[in-house]
Design a protein around this motif. Structure first.
Motif, PDB file in Angstrom:
ATOM      1  N   ALA A   1      16.623  15.915  -7.692  1.00 42.41           N
ATOM      2  CA  ALA A   1      15.631  15.346  -8.532  1.00 42.41           C
ATOM      3  C   ALA A   1      15.610  13.667  -8.619  1.00 42.41           C
ATOM      4  O   ALA A   1      16.467  13.078  -8.851  1.00 42.41           O
ATOM      5  N   VAL A   2      14.214  13.226  -8.704  1.00 42.79           N
ATOM      6  CA  VAL A   2      14.286  11.659  -8.727  1.00 42.79           C
ATOM      7  C   VAL A   2      13.099  11.600  -9.893  1.00 42.79           C
ATOM      8  O   VAL A   2      12.055  12.560 -10.014  1.00 42.79           O
ATOM      9  N   GLY A   3      13.256  10.628 -10.657  1.00 42.70           N
ATOM     10  CA  GLY A   3      12.148  10.005 -11.495  1.00 42.70           C
ATOM     11  C   GLY A   3      10.986   9.442 -10.778  1.00 42.70           C
ATOM     12  O   GLY A   3      11.499   8.705  -9.909  1.00 42.70           O
ATOM     13  N   LEU A   4       9.799   9.361 -11.207  1.00 41.06           N
ATOM     14  CA  LEU A   4       8.950   8.446 -10.745  1.00 41.06           C
ATOM     15  C   LEU A   4       8.325   7.651 -11.897  1.00 41.06           C
ATOM     16  O   LEU A   4       7.683   8.246 -13.062  1.00 41.06           O
ATOM     17  N   ASN A   5       8.234   6.424 -11.891  1.00 39.74           N
ATOM     18  CA  ASN A   5       8.019   5.523 -12.769  1.00 39.74           C
ATOM     19  C   ASN A   5       7.056   4.663 -12.421  1.00 39.74           C
ATOM     20  O   ASN A   5       6.739   4.266 -10.973  1.00 39.74           O
ATOM     21  N   PHE A   6       6.270   3.757 -13.266  1.00 38.74           N
ATOM     22  CA  PHE A   6       5.352   2.883 -12.961  1.00 38.74           C
ATOM     23  C   PHE A   6       5.943   1.749 -12.059  1.00 38.74           C
ATOM     24  O   PHE A   6       5.331   1.098 -11.077  1.00 38.74           O
ATOM     25  N   ALA A   7       7.328   1.257 -12.312  1.00 40.47           N
ATOM     26  CA  ALA A   7       7.835   0.284 -11.626  1.00 40.47           C
ATOM     27  C   ALA A   7       7.882   0.876 -10.065  1.00 40.47           C
ATOM     28  O   ALA A   7       7.883   0.004  -9.327  1.00 40.47           O
ATOM     29  N   ASP A   8       8.371   2.099  -9.845  1.00 41.29           N
ATOM     30  CA  ASP A   8       8.490   2.409  -8.323  1.00 41.29           C
ATOM     31  C   ASP A   8       6.871   2.300  -7.854  1.00 41.29           C
ATOM     32  O   ASP A   8       6.801   1.927  -6.404  1.00 41.29           O
ATOM     33  N   ILE A   9       5.828   2.749  -8.419  1.00 39.00           N
ATOM     34  CA  ILE A   9       4.489   2.607  -7.858  1.00 39.00           C
ATOM     35  C   ILE A   9       4.095   0.992  -7.596  1.00 39.00           C
ATOM     36  O   ILE A   9       3.768   0.748  -6.615  1.00 39.00           O
ATOM     37  N   PHE A  10       4.377   0.294  -8.689  1.00 42.45           N
ATOM     38  CA  PHE A  10       4.086  -1.207  -8.694  1.00 42.45           C
ATOM     39  C   PHE A  10       5.028  -1.840  -7.380  1.00 42.45           C
ATOM     40  O   PHE A  10       4.515  -2.644  -6.882  1.00 42.45           O
ATOM     41  N   ALA A  11       6.060  -1.410  -7.423  1.00 42.62           N
ATOM     42  CA  ALA A  11       6.974  -1.924  -6.216  1.00 42.62           C
ATOM     43  C   ALA A  11       6.403  -1.722  -4.924  1.00 42.62           C
ATOM     44  O   ALA A  11       6.281  -2.678  -4.003  1.00 42.62           O
ATOM     45  N   CYS A  12       5.932  -0.458  -4.813  1.00 41.87           N
ATOM     46  CA  CYS A  12       5.485  -0.035  -3.340  1.00 41.87           C
ATOM     47  C   CYS A  12       4.059  -0.867  -3.107  1.00 41.87           C
ATOM     48  O   CYS A  12       3.756  -1.178  -2.170  1.00 41.87           O
ATOM     49  N   LEU A  13       3.399  -1.197  -4.167  1.00 45.76           N
ATOM     50  CA  LEU A  13       2.303  -2.008  -4.168  1.00 45.76           C
ATOM     51  C   LEU A  13       2.324  -3.463  -3.971  1.00 45.76           C
ATOM     52  O   LEU A  13       1.454  -4.448  -3.862  1.00 45.76           O
TER      53      LEU A  13
ATOM     54  N   SER B   1       0.954  -1.141  -0.158  1.00 43.56           N
ATOM     55  CA  SER B   1      -0.215   0.048  -0.058  1.00 43.56           C
ATOM     56  C   SER B   1       0.997   1.221  -0.077  1.00 43.56           C
ATOM     57  O   SER B   1       1.822   1.387   0.737  1.00 43.56           O
ATOM     58  N   LEU B   2       0.493   2.158  -0.918  1.00 48.95           N
ATOM     59  CA  LEU B   2       1.149   3.690  -0.638  1.00 48.95           C
ATOM     60  C   LEU B   2       1.131   4.215   0.545  1.00 48.95           C
ATOM     61  O   LEU B   2       1.894   4.991   1.013  1.00 48.95           O
ATOM     62  N   ASP B   3       0.006   3.826   1.465  1.00 44.37           N
ATOM     63  CA  ASP B   3      -0.136   4.535   2.456  1.00 44.37           C
ATOM     64  C   ASP B   3       1.039   4.141   3.415  1.00 44.37           C
ATOM     65  O   ASP B   3       1.387   4.774   4.521  1.00 44.37           O
TER      66      ASP B   3
END
Length: 189
Positions: free
Chosen positions: A39-51, A14-16
């Protein structure tokens, strides 16, 4: 050791669970640099990893982030891999990491950082590596694209798609590109 702020997640799902914390960052290891992240990049992989939906999601606690840009603050001792260093203290650099980028400073292997291209901002540099490497890997390593190849490129107006278009143009391949909406065609003209 230097103090740094990080965005850490104790376990995926969960991102929470993503929280900001302050942690120590030891001096750079041999063959490494400490980079003050701008600065950092924000990628689908980052979100998917958190989930917990990404195949490479670390087990347990981790700091997301696969790409970053910043300024070299310190260099660790030389190692056999870094005798010819491409960067020095004070240099503006872009880098990739196997997670850990969402921090105000990072200890990173010198093999994975390069000087930022002249004229690029930190944000532009941080947004490039994952998209560029994904396009390159798919087209060159997996697809063996070469001059004269005919390539169907889907989602051409997305980040990876735009990088793929540039790579295909440089390679001399013939490209047939698709997009999901008429409004996205403008990105390709």
């Amino acid at each position: 050791p230097r103090r740094r702020d990080v965005w850490r997640i104790d376990r995926a799902g969960s991102l929470d669970r993503l929280t900001r914390r302050t942690e120590d960052l030891p001096d750079p290891a041999a063959g490494h640099a400490r980079v003050a992240v701008k600065a950092v990049g924000l990628n689908f992989a980052d979100i998917f990893a958190c989930l917990g939906l990404y195949s490479a999601t670390p087990s347990g606690s981790f700091i997301p982030g696969l790409e970053f840009a910043g300024i070299v603050e310190a260099l660790g001792p030389a190692s056999s891999d870094t005798e010819l260093r491409a960067v020095g203290v004070g240099d503006r650099v872009v880098g990739v990491t196997r997670f850990g980028g969402y921090a105000t400073a990072i200890d990173t292997d010198l093999r994975y950082v390069r000087p930022i291209r002249a004229g690029w901002s930190f944000a532009e540099a941080a947004a490039f590596p994952v998209q560029g490497l994904t396009a390159w890997y798919g087209l060159v390593r997996l697809g063996a694209v070469e001059r004269g190849s005919v390539v169907l490129l889907q989602s051409a107006a997305g980040g990876v798609g735009l990088q793929a278009l540039a790579l295909l143009a440089a390679t001399g391949a013939r490209t047939v590109a698709t997009v999901g909406r008429e409004s996205k065609r403008q990105w390709l003209i």
